[in-house]
Design a protein around this motif. Sequence first.
Motif, PDB file in Angstrom:
ATOM      1  N   PRO A 161       8.118 -39.226  91.074  1.00 32.63           N
ATOM      2  CA  PRO A 161       9.215 -38.408  90.537  1.00 32.63           C
ATOM      3  C   PRO A 161      10.550 -39.122  90.641  1.00 32.63           C
ATOM      4  CG  PRO A 161       8.560 -37.641  92.694  1.00 32.63           C
ATOM      5  CD  PRO A 161       7.592 -38.736  92.315  1.00 32.63           C
ATOM      6  N   TYR A 162      11.468 -38.778  89.718  1.00 27.05           N
ATOM      7  CA  TYR A 162      12.811 -39.326  89.758  1.00 27.05           C
ATOM      8  C   TYR A 162      13.583 -38.732  90.925  1.00 27.05           C
ATOM      9  CZ  TYR A 162      12.500 -41.296  85.051  1.00 27.05           C
ATOM     10  OH  TYR A 162      12.170 -42.030  83.951  1.00 27.05           O
ATOM     11  N   LEU A 163      14.601 -39.454  91.372  1.00 31.92           N
ATOM     12  CA  LEU A 163      15.474 -38.916  92.407  1.00 31.92           C
ATOM     13  C   LEU A 163      16.360 -37.815  91.848  1.00 31.92           C
ATOM     14  CD1 LEU A 163      16.557 -42.195  94.233  1.00 31.92           C
ATOM     15  CD2 LEU A 163      14.887 -40.501  94.977  1.00 31.92           C
ATOM     16  N   SER A 164      16.685 -37.900  90.581  1.00 37.74           N
ATOM     17  CA  SER A 164      17.542 -36.907  89.949  1.00 37.74           C
ATOM     18  C   SER A 164      16.941 -36.527  88.612  1.00 37.74           C
ATOM     19  CB  SER A 164      18.946 -37.489  89.734  1.00 37.74           C
ATOM     20  OG  SER A 164      19.690 -36.642  88.920  1.00 37.74           O
ATOM     21  N   GLU A 165      16.935 -35.258  88.284  1.00 39.38           N
ATOM     22  CA  GLU A 165      16.392 -34.807  87.007  1.00 39.38           C
ATOM     23  C   GLU A 165      17.289 -35.164  85.828  1.00 39.38           C
ATOM     24  OE1 GLU A 165      15.208 -30.780  86.892  1.00 39.38           O
ATOM     25  OE2 GLU A 165      14.022 -30.924  88.710  1.00 39.38           O
ATOM     26  N   GLU A 166      18.511 -35.630  86.079  1.00 42.50           N
ATOM     27  CA  GLU A 166      19.419 -35.983  84.993  1.00 42.50           C
ATOM     28  C   GLU A 166      18.852 -37.108  84.120  1.00 42.50           C
ATOM     29  OE1 GLU A 166      22.254 -34.449  84.050  1.00 42.50           O
ATOM     30  OE2 GLU A 166      21.665 -32.990  85.553  1.00 42.50           O
ATOM     31  N   PHE A 167      17.957 -37.899  84.657  1.00 48.40           N
ATOM     32  CA  PHE A 167      17.375 -38.991  83.888  1.00 48.40           C
ATOM     33  C   PHE A 167      16.334 -38.502  82.892  1.00 48.40           C
ATOM     34  CE2 PHE A 167      18.781 -41.225  87.750  1.00 48.40           C
ATOM     35  CZ  PHE A 167      19.596 -42.151  87.157  1.00 48.40           C
ATOM     36  N   LEU A 168      15.983 -37.235  82.954  1.00 47.07           N
ATOM     37  CA  LEU A 168      14.945 -36.706  82.083  1.00 47.07           C
ATOM     38  C   LEU A 168      15.488 -36.040  80.825  1.00 47.07           C
ATOM     39  CD1 LEU A 168      12.630 -35.115  84.791  1.00 47.07           C
ATOM     40  CD2 LEU A 168      12.374 -37.319  83.645  1.00 47.07           C
ATOM     41  N   TRP A 169      16.793 -36.083  80.600  1.00 44.38           N
ATOM     42  CA  TRP A 169      17.396 -35.398  79.465  1.00 44.38           C
ATOM     43  C   TRP A 169      18.006 -36.379  78.467  1.00 44.38           C
ATOM     44  CZ3 TRP A 169      16.541 -30.351  78.887  1.00 44.38           C
ATOM     45  CH2 TRP A 169      16.205 -29.598  80.004  1.00 44.38           C
ATOM     46  N   GLU A 170      17.861 -36.075  77.195  1.00 43.85           N
ATOM     47  CA  GLU A 170      18.548 -36.811  76.125  1.00 43.85           C
ATOM     48  C   GLU A 170      19.584 -35.857  75.549  1.00 43.85           C
ATOM     49  OE1 GLU A 170      17.320 -37.689  71.671  1.00 43.85           O
ATOM     50  OE2 GLU A 170      16.197 -38.953  73.068  1.00 43.85           O
ATOM     51  N   TYR A 171      20.828 -36.332  75.418  1.00 49.13           N
ATOM     52  CA  TYR A 171      21.926 -35.471  74.982  1.00 49.13           C
ATOM     53  C   TYR A 171      22.362 -35.821  73.564  1.00 49.13           C
ATOM     54  CZ  TYR A 171      22.300 -34.144  79.872  1.00 49.13           C
ATOM     55  OH  TYR A 171      22.038 -33.675  81.133  1.00 49.13           O
ATOM     56  N   GLN A 172      22.759 -34.810  72.800  1.00 48.58           N
ATOM     57  CA  GLN A 172      23.302 -34.990  71.457  1.00 48.58           C
ATOM     58  C   GLN A 172      24.482 -34.034  71.274  1.00 48.58           C
ATOM     59  OE1 GLN A 172      20.097 -33.974  68.811  1.00 48.58           O
ATOM     60  NE2 GLN A 172      19.333 -36.064  68.743  1.00 48.58           N
ATOM     61  N   ALA A 173      25.431 -34.445  70.481  1.00 57.62           N
ATOM     62  CA  ALA A 173      26.537 -33.571  70.068  1.00 57.62           C
ATOM     63  C   ALA A 173      26.668 -33.687  68.559  1.00 57.62           C
ATOM     64  CB  ALA A 173      27.832 -33.982  70.752  1.00 57.62           C
ATOM     65  N   LEU A 174      26.603 -32.577  67.881  1.00 59.80           N
ATOM     66  CA  LEU A 174      26.703 -32.550  66.428  1.00 59.80           C
ATOM     67  C   LEU A 174      27.964 -31.800  66.035  1.00 59.80           C
ATOM     68  CD1 LEU A 174      23.026 -31.478  65.646  1.00 59.80           C
ATOM     69  CD2 LEU A 174      23.932 -33.796  65.757  1.00 59.80           C
ATOM     70  N   VAL A 175      28.735 -32.371  65.131  1.00 57.55           N
ATOM     71  CA  VAL A 175      29.931 -31.715  64.604  1.00 57.55           C
ATOM     72  C   VAL A 175      29.666 -31.451  63.130  1.00 57.55           C
ATOM     73  CG1 VAL A 175      32.408 -31.906  64.204  1.00 57.55           C
ATOM     74  CG2 VAL A 175      31.391 -32.950  66.245  1.00 57.55           C
ATOM     75  N   THR A 176      29.773 -30.195  62.730  1.00 55.70           N
ATOM     76  CA  THR A 176      29.413 -29.849  61.359  1.00 55.70           C
ATOM     77  C   THR A 176      30.267 -28.700  60.837  1.00 55.70           C
ATOM     78  OG1 THR A 176      27.563 -29.246  59.915  1.00 55.70           O
ATOM     79  CG2 THR A 176      27.621 -28.217  62.081  1.00 55.70           C
ATOM     80  N   ASN A 177      30.297 -28.577  59.524  1.00 50.89           N
ATOM     81  CA  ASN A 177      30.906 -27.405  58.899  1.00 50.89           C
ATOM     82  C   ASN A 177      29.843 -26.566  58.202  1.00 50.89           C
ATOM     83  OD1 ASN A 177      30.320 -29.039  56.748  1.00 50.89           O
ATOM     84  ND2 ASN A 177      32.379 -29.091  55.911  1.00 50.89           N
ATOM     85  N   MET A 178      28.565 -26.906  58.430  1.00 52.65           N
ATOM     86  CA  MET A 178      27.457 -26.147  57.852  1.00 52.65           C
ATOM     87  C   MET A 178      27.380 -24.770  58.514  1.00 52.65           C
ATOM     88  SD  MET A 178      24.583 -29.172  57.650  1.00 52.65           S
ATOM     89  CE  MET A 178      23.296 -28.111  57.045  1.00 52.65           C
ATOM     90  N   LYS A 179      26.972 -23.762  57.767  1.00 52.07           N
ATOM     91  CA  LYS A 179      26.872 -22.395  58.272  1.00 52.07           C
ATOM     92  C   LYS A 179      25.428 -21.986  58.550  1.00 52.07           C
ATOM     93  CE  LYS A 179      31.256 -21.685  57.820  1.00 52.07           C
ATOM     94  NZ  LYS A 179      32.080 -21.849  58.991  1.00 52.07           N
ATOM     95  N   ASP A 180      24.480 -22.928  58.463  1.00 49.42           N
ATOM     96  CA  ASP A 180      23.066 -22.621  58.684  1.00 49.42           C
ATOM     97  C   ASP A 180      22.784 -22.373  60.163  1.00 49.42           C
ATOM     98  OD1 ASP A 180      22.335 -22.965  55.970  1.00 49.42           O
ATOM     99  OD2 ASP A 180      22.421 -25.131  56.245  1.00 49.42           O
ATOM    100  N   SER A 181      21.547 -22.008  60.453  1.00 49.62           N
ATOM    101  CA  SER A 181      21.146 -21.782  61.840  1.00 49.62           C
ATOM    102  C   SER A 181      21.117 -23.114  62.596  1.00 49.62           C
ATOM    103  CB  SER A 181      19.779 -21.117  61.903  1.00 49.62           C
ATOM    104  OG  SER A 181      18.782 -22.033  61.490  1.00 49.62           O
ATOM    105  N   ARG A 182      21.128 -23.029  63.916  1.00 54.43           N
ATOM    106  CA  ARG A 182      21.158 -24.245  64.730  1.00 54.43           C
ATOM    107  C   ARG A 182      19.925 -25.109  64.504  1.00 54.43           C
ATOM    108  NH1 ARG A 182      22.716 -21.500  70.370  1.00 54.43           N
ATOM    109  NH2 ARG A 182      21.065 -20.139  69.641  1.00 54.43           N
ATOM    110  N   ASP A 183      18.754 -24.493  64.296  1.00 52.87           N
ATOM    111  CA  ASP A 183      17.541 -25.307  64.062  1.00 52.87           C
ATOM    112  C   ASP A 183      17.659 -26.108  62.778  1.00 52.87           C
ATOM    113  OD1 ASP A 183      17.127 -22.943  65.449  1.00 52.87           O
ATOM    114  OD2 ASP A 183      15.179 -22.559  64.581  1.00 52.87           O
ATOM    115  N   VAL A 184      18.144 -25.475  61.719  1.00 46.41           N
ATOM    116  CA  VAL A 184      18.283 -26.161  60.431  1.00 46.41           C
ATOM    117  C   VAL A 184      19.292 -27.301  60.558  1.00 46.41           C
ATOM    118  CG1 VAL A 184      19.058 -25.882  58.047  1.00 46.41           C
ATOM    119  CG2 VAL A 184      17.620 -24.141  59.101  1.00 46.41           C
TER     120      VAL A 184
END
Length: 96
Positions: free
Chosen positions: A33-56
């Motif tokens: 196991p990792y010492l910290s769980e932070e290594f198990l996450w991939e992060y994204q930030a999306l900037v949009t003007n779309m009005k669709d649902s988050r999945d779309v």
Amino acid sequence: MEWTEIELQAQTWSKPRCIILIRTAESSDFEEPYLSEEFLWEYQALVTNMKDSRDVIWRFYNHRASMENYIKESKNGFGADQVSGDDFYANFADFG
């Protein structure tokens, strides 16, 4: 996968945009196991003007930013936006 969204209007923007912050759990091939769980996450930030649902929106934008970084790296790091000569074969050999 976990996400949240906020609405923000920067001073230079004519209208507010939706910022979606996403973190996706990565699978681990390690038996220890990792010492910290932070290594198990991939992060994204999306900037949009779309009005669709988050999945779309996520499916539409997913991993496009990575390709933009590769294009920027090829231009800035390797000079792919400039050619050294007018001859096709010389340029082909230069880039190949």
